[in-house]
Design a protein around this motif. Structure first.
Motif, PDB file in Angstrom:
ATOM      1  N   ASP A 131       0.852  -1.185   0.000  1.00 35.21           N
ATOM      2  CA  ASP A 131       0.000   0.000   0.000  1.00 35.21           C
ATOM      3  C   ASP A 131       0.893   1.243   0.000  1.00 35.21           C
ATOM      4  O   ASP A 131       1.643   1.477   0.950  1.00 35.21           O
ATOM      5  N   ILE A 132       0.817   2.032  -1.070  1.00 32.81           N
ATOM      6  CA  ILE A 132       1.645   3.241  -1.153  1.00 32.81           C
ATOM      7  C   ILE A 132       0.795   4.512  -1.147  1.00 32.81           C
ATOM      8  O   ILE A 132       1.277   5.594  -1.478  1.00 32.81           O
ATOM      9  N   ALA A 133      -0.474   4.378  -0.767  1.00 36.74           N
ATOM     10  CA  ALA A 133      -1.365   5.543  -0.703  1.00 36.74           C
ATOM     11  C   ALA A 133      -0.769   6.592   0.242  1.00 36.74           C
ATOM     12  O   ALA A 133      -0.333   6.277   1.346  1.00 36.74           O
ATOM     13  N   GLY A 134      -0.751   7.828  -0.219  1.00 34.85           N
ATOM     14  CA  GLY A 134      -0.246   8.918   0.602  1.00 34.85           C
ATOM     15  C   GLY A 134       1.234   9.185   0.458  1.00 34.85           C
ATOM     16  O   GLY A 134       1.753  10.144   1.041  1.00 34.85           O
ATOM     17  N   TYR A 135       1.936   8.354  -0.315  1.00 36.40           N
ATOM     18  CA  TYR A 135       3.372   8.543  -0.533  1.00 36.40           C
ATOM     19  C   TYR A 135       3.638   8.801  -2.016  1.00 36.40           C
ATOM     20  O   TYR A 135       3.239   8.006  -2.860  1.00 36.40           O
ATOM     21  N   PRO A 136       4.329   9.889  -2.358  1.00 32.32           N
ATOM     22  CA  PRO A 136       4.620  10.159  -3.773  1.00 32.32           C
ATOM     23  C   PRO A 136       5.611   9.172  -4.373  1.00 32.32           C
ATOM     24  O   PRO A 136       5.547   8.866  -5.553  1.00 32.32           O
ATOM     25  N   LEU A 137       6.527   8.665  -3.532  1.00 33.02           N
ATOM     26  CA  LEU A 137       7.492   7.679  -4.003  1.00 33.02           C
ATOM     27  C   LEU A 137       8.041   6.899  -2.821  1.00 33.02           C
ATOM     28  O   LEU A 137       7.937   7.316  -1.666  1.00 33.02           O
ATOM     29  N   CYS A 138       8.648   5.755  -3.142  1.00 34.26           N
ATOM     30  CA  CYS A 138       9.281   4.897  -2.141  1.00 34.26           C
ATOM     31  C   CYS A 138      10.721   4.642  -2.589  1.00 34.26           C
ATOM     32  O   CYS A 138      10.975   4.424  -3.776  1.00 34.26           O
ATOM     33  N   LEU A 166      10.152   3.613  -6.498  1.00 34.78           N
ATOM     34  CA  LEU A 166       8.782   3.195  -6.798  1.00 34.78           C
ATOM     35  C   LEU A 166       7.902   4.440  -6.755  1.00 34.78           C
ATOM     36  O   LEU A 166       7.735   5.054  -5.702  1.00 34.78           O
ATOM     37  N   TYR A 167       7.351   4.821  -7.905  1.00 32.60           N
ATOM     38  CA  TYR A 167       6.538   6.033  -8.018  1.00 32.60           C
ATOM     39  C   TYR A 167       5.052   5.730  -7.823  1.00 32.60           C
ATOM     40  O   TYR A 167       4.538   4.744  -8.354  1.00 32.60           O
ATOM     41  N   ASN A 168       4.375   6.620  -7.108  1.00 29.04           N
ATOM     42  CA  ASN A 168       2.917   6.620  -7.020  1.00 29.04           C
ATOM     43  C   ASN A 168       2.420   7.511  -8.157  1.00 29.04           C
ATOM     44  O   ASN A 168       2.455   8.740  -8.060  1.00 29.04           O
ATOM     45  N   ILE A 169       1.982   6.905  -9.235  1.00 33.53           N
ATOM     46  CA  ILE A 169       1.655   7.649 -10.458  1.00 33.53           C
ATOM     47  C   ILE A 169       0.519   8.651 -10.242  1.00 33.53           C
ATOM     48  O   ILE A 169       0.590   9.804 -10.693  1.00 33.53           O
ATOM     49  N   ASP A 170      -0.543   8.234  -9.566  1.00 32.97           N
ATOM     50  CA  ASP A 170      -1.685   9.138  -9.356  1.00 32.97           C
ATOM     51  C   ASP A 170      -1.271  10.359  -8.552  1.00 32.97           C
ATOM     52  O   ASP A 170      -1.619  11.498  -8.898  1.00 32.97           O
ATOM     53  N   ASP A 171      -0.519  10.140  -7.489  1.00 34.18           N
ATOM     54  CA  ASP A 171      -0.059  11.248  -6.642  1.00 34.18           C
ATOM     55  C   ASP A 171       0.885  12.153  -7.415  1.00 34.18           C
ATOM     56  O   ASP A 171       0.835  13.377  -7.305  1.00 34.18           O
ATOM     57  N   TRP A 172       1.737  11.548  -8.218  1.00 38.21           N
ATOM     58  CA  TRP A 172       2.728  12.294  -9.007  1.00 38.21           C
ATOM     59  C   TRP A 172       2.048  13.284  -9.950  1.00 38.21           C
ATOM     60  O   TRP A 172       2.417  14.455 -10.017  1.00 38.21           O
ATOM     61  N   ARG A 173       1.044  12.794 -10.658  1.00 39.69           N
ATOM     62  CA  ARG A 173       0.399  13.636 -11.667  1.00 39.69           C
ATOM     63  C   ARG A 173      -0.571  14.639 -11.068  1.00 39.69           C
ATOM     64  O   ARG A 173      -0.661  15.774 -11.525  1.00 39.69           O
ATOM     65  N   SER A 174      -1.297  14.238 -10.037  1.00 38.27           N
ATOM     66  CA  SER A 174      -2.286  15.158  -9.449  1.00 38.27           C
ATOM     67  C   SER A 174      -1.619  16.343  -8.758  1.00 38.27           C
ATOM     68  O   SER A 174      -2.224  17.407  -8.623  1.00 38.27           O
ATOM     69  N   ASN A 175      -0.373  16.173  -8.345  1.00 39.88           N
ATOM     70  CA  ASN A 175       0.351  17.262  -7.681  1.00 39.88           C
ATOM     71  C   ASN A 175       1.364  17.959  -8.587  1.00 39.88           C
ATOM     72  O   ASN A 175       2.126  18.814  -8.129  1.00 39.88           O
ATOM     73  N   ASN A 176       1.390  17.579  -9.870  1.00 38.18           N
ATOM     74  CA  ASN A 176       2.262  18.222 -10.858  1.00 38.18           C
ATOM     75  C   ASN A 176       3.732  18.229 -10.415  1.00 38.18           C
ATOM     76  O   ASN A 176       4.453  19.209 -10.577  1.00 38.18           O
ATOM     77  N   TYR A 177       4.164  17.114  -9.838  1.00 36.72           N
ATOM     78  CA  TYR A 177       5.536  17.040  -9.331  1.00 36.72           C
ATOM     79  C   TYR A 177       6.569  17.171 -10.451  1.00 36.72           C
ATOM     80  O   TYR A 177       7.665  17.685 -10.225  1.00 36.72           O
ATOM     81  N   HIS A 178       6.238  16.699 -11.635  1.00 35.72           N
ATOM     82  CA  HIS A 178       7.188  16.760 -12.745  1.00 35.72           C
ATOM     83  C   HIS A 178       7.617  18.202 -12.998  1.00 35.72           C
ATOM     84  O   HIS A 178       8.825  18.494 -13.082  1.00 35.72           O
TER      85      HIS A 178
END
Length: 261
Positions: A131-138, A166-178
């Motif tokens: 479970d990686i919910a709440g984490y942008p990456l591991c 290990l990237y959390n794709i949903d979190d990555w994109r919703s927060n515009n981390y790129h």
């Protein structure tokens, strides 16, 4: 007549990168080790590259096909990383890892980025089920962080190695981390001595999930004391040193160098 149910394999989305043919053979070996030790899954590998020959690409595709896996090629042009700080040791391909979660088009909640100088020594199933919910990456903590105050990380916070992420794709994109990372890299430039790894740590040192060191077993583990390993990772030194799942040759000394130890 009773029909047998068709076994549906879980798909692991993996990314890796090379600028040109310099890391081609190590990358091929890494992929072989990944496929050989994960036969119970379908693997889709997203390879970010700048220049590879048609034969090199065909050989990797043939390797993947042998195991029932697939390759997705992502051609990077020099404009994407123009002006990024580099050194004689690392070229702009090191920054490709921050593009990977943005450029894959598949419906997946996570992406495992693996450097080319790696041997995958076992199954990565655990990473794709946790479970990686709440984490942008591991990621795994760096055993000897490099003066992290220079990039604004306060004392007491951890610093991770970006060779396996290990990237959390949903979190990555919703927060515009790129885009946030690109802006930071352009602003900090040579202040990021370790390039994209510094940039990732500056942004995520508070929010990353820190993995067991078996997921990024680093050369430098053998250059520090057992006491330091235990203090850094919170596990007995023997557990840190033996039976790693992912082995990362993360110094300038590589196993394919002449007379390498």
């Amino acid at each position: 007549m009773v029909q047998k149910k068709r076994l549906v394999l879980m798909t692991y989305h993996i990314a890796t990168a090379t600028y040109d043919s310099v890391y081609y053979i190590p990358m091929y070996v890494m992929l072989f080790s990944l496929f050989e030790n994960n036969k119970d899954a379908s693997v889709k590998v997203h390879i970010l590259y700048n220049t590879l020959s048609g034969k090199q690409k065909a050989d990797i595709e043939q390797l993947a096909l042998k195991y029932g896996n697939t390759i997705h090629w992502i051609k990077m042009d020099d404009d994407a990383t123009r002006g990024f700080y580099t050194s004689a040791y690392l070229n702009v391909a090191t920054y490709y890892r921050i593009f990977a979660p943005q450029l894959i088009n598949d419906a997946t909640d996570r992406l495992l980025f693996i450097d080319a100088d790696v041997i995958v020594n076992g199954s990565v199933a655990e990473l794709f089920s946790m479970d990686i919910a709440g984490y942008p990456l591991c990621a795994v903590k760096e055993v000897t962080p490099y003066k992290t105050e220079r990039i604004g990380i306060p004392e007491g916070y951890n610093y991770f190695n970006a060779g396996i992420v290990l990237y959390n794709i949903d979190d990555w994109r919703s927060n515009n981390y790129h885009q946030k990372l690109l802006d930071n890299i352009k602003t900090m430039h040579s202040n990021y001595w370790l390039f994209d790894q510094d940039a990732l740590n500056a942004l995520f040192h508070k929010s990353a999930y820190y993995l067991h060191p078996k997921w990024n077993h680093q050369n430098i583990f053998y250059s520090v004391s057992a006491a330091h390993l235990e203090k850094m990772y919170g596990y007995p030194a023997a557990e840190v040193l033996y039976n790693p799942v992912i082995i990362h040759y993360n110094t300038q000394l590589k196993p394919w160098h002449y007379l390498s130890t």
